[in-house]
Design a protein around this motif. Sequence first.
Motif, mmCIF file in Angstrom:
data_model
loop_
_atom_site.group_PDB
_atom_site.id
_atom_site.type_symbol
_atom_site.label_atom_id
_atom_site.label_comp_id
_atom_site.label_asym_id
_atom_site.label_seq_id
_atom_site.Cartn_x
_atom_site.Cartn_y
_atom_site.Cartn_z
ATOM 1 N N ARG A 67 46.883 43.888 46.463
ATOM 2 C CA ARG A 67 46.317 44.682 45.279
ATOM 3 C C ARG A 67 44.796 44.081 45.548
ATOM 4 O O ARG A 67 43.938 45.091 45.331
ATOM 5 C CB ARG A 67 46.946 44.459 44.024
ATOM 6 N N THR A 69 43.225 43.203 48.229
ATOM 7 C CA THR A 69 42.512 44.063 49.257
ATOM 8 C C THR A 69 42.401 45.382 48.806
ATOM 9 O O THR A 69 41.118 45.950 49.357
ATOM 10 C CB THR A 69 43.570 43.664 50.373
ATOM 11 N N GLN A 70 43.210 45.946 48.481
ATOM 12 C CA GLN A 70 43.173 47.649 48.194
ATOM 13 C C GLN A 70 42.019 47.694 47.394
ATOM 14 O O GLN A 70 41.315 48.793 47.675
ATOM 15 C CB GLN A 70 44.558 48.003 47.479
ATOM 16 N N ASN A 71 41.870 47.108 46.401
ATOM 17 C CA ASN A 71 40.813 47.349 45.277
ATOM 18 C C ASN A 71 39.371 47.013 45.903
ATOM 19 O O ASN A 71 38.317 47.625 45.879
ATOM 20 C CB ASN A 71 40.950 46.393 44.107
ATOM 21 N N ARG A 75 41.093 51.609 49.303
ATOM 22 C CA ARG A 75 41.985 52.499 49.590
ATOM 23 C C ARG A 75 43.523 51.932 49.500
ATOM 24 O O ARG A 75 43.439 50.547 49.486
ATOM 25 C CB ARG A 75 41.859 52.932 50.919
ATOM 26 N N GLN A 76 44.524 52.606 49.345
ATOM 27 C CA GLN A 76 46.008 52.105 49.204
ATOM 28 C C GLN A 76 46.410 51.487 50.326
ATOM 29 O O GLN A 76 47.197 50.783 50.394
ATOM 30 C CB GLN A 76 46.618 53.135 48.532
ATOM 31 N N GLU A 77 46.126 52.374 51.585
ATOM 32 C CA GLU A 77 46.842 51.942 52.944
ATOM 33 C C GLU A 77 46.084 50.644 53.447
ATOM 34 O O GLU A 77 44.938 50.893 53.896
ATOM 35 C CB GLU A 77 46.744 53.028 54.029
ATOM 36 N N GLN A 139 48.583 43.444 36.492
ATOM 37 C CA GLN A 139 49.771 44.005 36.778
ATOM 38 C C GLN A 139 50.805 42.914 37.198
ATOM 39 O O GLN A 139 51.784 43.217 37.824
ATOM 40 C CB GLN A 139 49.687 44.985 37.990
#
Length: 153
Positions: A67, A69-71, A75-77, A139
Motif C-alpha cells: 500500500r 508503494t501504491q500510494n 498506481r495500483q499495479e 486500513q
Amino acid sequence: MDTVFTQEALETVFDQTIREVTEKAAGIRLYRGNDPPAGDVCTVLAIFETGFHSSISLCGETAAFIRLTQNMMGRQEVTPRDVEDFTKEYFNIFCGRIAAALFRPTRIASRFGVPSFYQGRCRPEGKQEQFVLTYYGDQEERLQLAHLITGAP
C-alpha cells in the motif's frame, strides 16, 4: 545517545517522525497499537555508518509495504521490485529525518547506510531492541519500528 536523550524523548522523536514521513510520503496515517505484524512480513533495516552505534528497523505486514508503494507511485499495479525499491526510499527519508533530529541537540553528525530490505523478520546479529513502537495503519496494516543497539539495553 543516552546522555542527551532519555529513552522516552528518543521514542517521541521516532514516533513523531515515522508518523509525519508516512503521512507525507504515502498519505497513510499511523496509530499506536499493541499487536505486532503477523503473517507475511518484510523488514527494512538501516545502520548508522557514522555518529551513533545503532540501527533502526521497520518490520511490517507485506500488505502495508504494498500500500505504501501504491500510494507513493500513484498506481495500483506494483511489482515486488517496486515494493522493495519504494520501501527502501521511504525508509531512507525517515532515517534522514532521524539523523537531522538527533543532530540538533547532540551536534553529532551521523549518517545511515543504504537501507536493506528483507522478506520476513530480520535483526542484525549482536543487536538488542532498545525500544519497539507498534503501529497500525488506517486500513489495519501493522508495523513495528525498532531502535537496535549493541548488547543489552
